[in-house]
Design a protein around this motif. Structure first.
Motif, PDB file in Angstrom:
ATOM      1  N   GLN A   1       0.847  -1.189   0.000  1.00  0.00           N
ATOM      2  CA  GLN A   1       0.000   0.000   0.000  1.00  0.00           C
ATOM      3  C   GLN A   1       0.880   1.235   0.000  1.00  0.00           C
ATOM      4  OE1 GLN A   1      -3.136  -0.375  -0.343  1.00  0.00           O
ATOM      5  NE2 GLN A   1      -3.959   1.668  -0.037  1.00  0.00           N
ATOM      6  N   VAL A   2       0.525   2.215  -0.809  1.00  0.00           N
ATOM      7  CA  VAL A   2       1.268   3.461  -0.907  1.00  0.00           C
ATOM      8  C   VAL A   2       0.404   4.588  -0.374  1.00  0.00           C
ATOM      9  CG1 VAL A   2       2.378   5.086  -2.462  1.00  0.00           C
ATOM     10  CG2 VAL A   2       2.515   2.627  -2.933  1.00  0.00           C
ATOM     11  N   ARG A   3       0.982   5.412   0.447  1.00  0.00           N
ATOM     12  CA  ARG A   3       0.262   6.565   0.973  1.00  0.00           C
ATOM     13  C   ARG A   3       0.821   7.822   0.331  1.00  0.00           C
ATOM     14  NH1 ARG A   3       0.756   9.616   6.085  1.00  0.00           N
ATOM     15  NH2 ARG A   3      -1.263  10.569   6.519  1.00  0.00           N
ATOM     16  N   LEU A   4      -0.081   8.693  -0.116  1.00  0.00           N
ATOM     17  CA  LEU A   4       0.308   9.946  -0.752  1.00  0.00           C
ATOM     18  C   LEU A   4      -0.268  11.108   0.050  1.00  0.00           C
ATOM     19  CD1 LEU A   4      -0.549   8.988  -4.454  1.00  0.00           C
ATOM     20  CD2 LEU A   4       1.684   8.864  -3.326  1.00  0.00           C
ATOM     21  N   VAL A   5       0.562  12.106   0.306  1.00  0.00           N
ATOM     22  CA  VAL A   5       0.115  13.271   1.064  1.00  0.00           C
ATOM     23  C   VAL A   5       0.538  14.527   0.319  1.00  0.00           C
ATOM     24  CG1 VAL A   5       0.230  14.521   3.238  1.00  0.00           C
ATOM     25  CG2 VAL A   5       0.307  12.012   3.238  1.00  0.00           C
ATOM     26  N   ALA A  23       4.151  13.792  -1.052  1.00  0.00           N
ATOM     27  CA  ALA A  23       5.078  12.870  -0.394  1.00  0.00           C
ATOM     28  C   ALA A  23       4.521  11.458  -0.496  1.00  0.00           C
ATOM     29  CB  ALA A  23       5.251  13.272   1.067  1.00  0.00           C
ATOM     30  N   ALA A  24       5.360  10.559  -0.982  1.00  0.00           N
ATOM     31  CA  ALA A  24       4.934   9.172  -1.178  1.00  0.00           C
ATOM     32  C   ALA A  24       5.631   8.279  -0.172  1.00  0.00           C
ATOM     33  CB  ALA A  24       5.262   8.719  -2.593  1.00  0.00           C
ATOM     34  N   SER A  25       4.864   7.334   0.388  1.00  0.00           N
ATOM     35  CA  SER A  25       5.411   6.473   1.432  1.00  0.00           C
ATOM     36  C   SER A  25       6.064   5.210   0.890  1.00  0.00           C
ATOM     37  CB  SER A  25       4.304   6.072   2.407  1.00  0.00           C
ATOM     38  OG  SER A  25       3.341   5.283   1.728  1.00  0.00           O
ATOM     39  N   THR A  75      15.469  11.720  -3.517  1.00  0.00           N
ATOM     40  CA  THR A  75      15.992  11.514  -2.163  1.00  0.00           C
ATOM     41  C   THR A  75      14.860  11.412  -1.150  1.00  0.00           C
ATOM     42  OG1 THR A  75      18.003  12.720  -2.702  1.00  0.00           O
ATOM     43  CG2 THR A  75      17.474  12.448  -0.358  1.00  0.00           C
ATOM     44  N   ASN A  76      13.876  12.271  -1.328  1.00  0.00           N
ATOM     45  CA  ASN A  76      12.782  12.356  -0.363  1.00  0.00           C
ATOM     46  C   ASN A  76      11.482  11.730  -0.846  1.00  0.00           C
ATOM     47  OD1 ASN A  76      14.290  13.874   1.565  1.00  0.00           O
ATOM     48  ND2 ASN A  76      14.095  15.656   0.207  1.00  0.00           N
ATOM     49  N   ASN A  77      11.517  11.116  -2.020  1.00  0.00           N
ATOM     50  CA  ASN A  77      10.302  10.509  -2.588  1.00  0.00           C
ATOM     51  C   ASN A  77       9.149  11.503  -2.641  1.00  0.00           C
ATOM     52  OD1 ASN A  77      11.514   8.086  -3.068  1.00  0.00           O
ATOM     53  ND2 ASN A  77      10.210   6.877  -1.710  1.00  0.00           N
TER      54      ASN A  77
END
Length: 126
Positions: A1-5, A23-25, A75-77
């Motif tokens: 599962q991917v979380r996007l904020v 930001a992607a987890s 670097t920070n996705n």
């Protein structure tokens, strides 16, 4: 599962600029295409721009070409959308999304995307 904020939305005057970030987890995004969509009140959600994570190949909607720019921070996705020369008609809630599909055509389709963020609102005043 991917979380996007998403973040970075706000109120700006016509002609101004904003920077949105997503930001992607996910542990790795190398196999993904990331995109921005937007939805204005009473309207359907529409494609804005997309970028393949690995090659940084981009596609833009005609309505934003030359004014909006997508980029990524490996670097920070994070996946960014620079909005400039904003118009009142750019006012909408902006969503980032992920897909493993990529063609210049299907990347524009909502149904191509498996993961979505909650959105960030952009309001452009006259």
């Amino acid at each position: 599962q991917v979380r996007l904020v998403e973040s970075g939305g706000g109120l700006v005057q016509a002609g101004g600029s904003l920077r949105l970030s997503c930001a992607a987890s996910a542990r790795t995004l190398r196999t993904y295409t990331m995109a921005w969509f937007r939805q204005a009140p009473g309207k359907e959600r529409e494609f804005v721009a997309a970028m393949t994570w690995r090659e940084a190949t981009t596609v833009y909607a005609d309505s934003v070409k030359g004014r909006f720019t997508v980029s990524r921070d490996t670097t920070n996705n994070t996946f960014n959308l620079e909005l400039s020369s904003l118009k009142p008609e750019d006012s909408a809630k902006y969503y980032c999304a992920l897909t493993t599909n990529w063609t210049p055509l299907t990347v524009r389709f909502i149904r191509s995307y498996s993961f979505w963020g909650q959105g960030t609102r952009v309001t452009v005043s006259t």
